[in-house]
Design a protein around this motif. Structure first.
Motif, PDB file in Angstrom:
ATOM      1  N   THR A  10      -2.595  -3.136  -4.004  1.00 35.32           N
ATOM      2  CA  THR A  10      -3.295  -3.005  -2.740  1.00 35.32           C
ATOM      3  C   THR A  10      -4.616  -2.297  -2.929  1.00 35.32           C
ATOM      4  N   LEU A  17      -6.795   6.728   3.879  1.00 35.35           N
ATOM      5  CA  LEU A  17      -5.797   5.698   4.181  1.00 35.35           C
ATOM      6  C   LEU A  17      -5.458   5.700   5.666  1.00 35.35           C
ATOM      7  N   TRP A  21       0.442   4.576   5.785  1.00 33.42           N
ATOM      8  CA  TRP A  21       0.417   3.862   4.508  1.00 33.42           C
ATOM      9  C   TRP A  21       1.116   4.661   3.417  1.00 33.42           C
ATOM     10  N   ARG A  24       4.929   4.164   3.515  1.00 33.14           N
ATOM     11  CA  ARG A  24       5.352   2.834   3.044  1.00 33.14           C
ATOM     12  C   ARG A  24       5.136   2.681   1.538  1.00 33.14           C
ATOM     13  N   LEU A  25       3.985   3.145   1.046  1.00 31.44           N
ATOM     14  CA  LEU A  25       3.694   2.987  -0.372  1.00 31.44           C
ATOM     15  C   LEU A  25       4.579   3.863  -1.251  1.00 31.44           C
ATOM     16  N   ALA A 111      -0.350  -2.833   2.799  1.00 27.07           N
ATOM     17  CA  ALA A 111       0.575  -1.928   2.156  1.00 27.07           C
ATOM     18  C   ALA A 111       1.807  -2.670   1.689  1.00 27.07           C
TER      19      ALA A 111
END
Length: 118
Positions: A10, A17, A21, A24-25, A111
């Motif tokens: 990504t 960010l 994010w 999730r990352l 993401a």
């Protein structure tokens, strides 16, 4: 479930960010970004350092050879087009000649990323 390794590839061309994010990352095993700048932004944004890896963009150097006449001509046309758009923008803003830009941020990728099986 059923996936051996979750990899996210990504990018986000900005200085921070978007909200959420990092959460999730951080659920991924590996998060690949294209530059050291991106790595720093993602780390500052809360993505765990040990998950981040820099993987630069690839270029087909046989096709995009700067010595090929077609590539040089295409680049010249693109520069002329960008200059024209900047000039139009400045004119639309009342003749202001400072700046603007032909770029802007492109929120590429998401993401989501890709997942590799295993």
């Amino acid at each position: 479930p059923g996936v051996g390794l979750t990899v996210g590839r990504t990018m986000f061309e900005t200085d921070r960010l978007p909200d959420g994010w990092d959460e999730r990352l951080n659920k991924m095993d590996v998060v690949m970004v294209p530059t050291e700048f991106s790595r720093a932004i993602f780390e500052t944004g809360g993505v765990y350092e040990d998950k981040l890896s820099v993987l630069g963009e690839s270029v087909d150097s046989a096709f995009f050879d700067p010595e090929r006449p077609a590539v040089r001509e295409g680049a010249a046309k693109m520069r002329a087009s960008i200059a024209s758009e900047v000039e139009k923008s400045a004119t639309a803003e009342g003749g202001a000649s400072g700046g603007g830009g032909a770029g802007g941020a492109s929120g590429g990728g998401g993401a989501g990323g890709a997942s590799g099986g295993g």
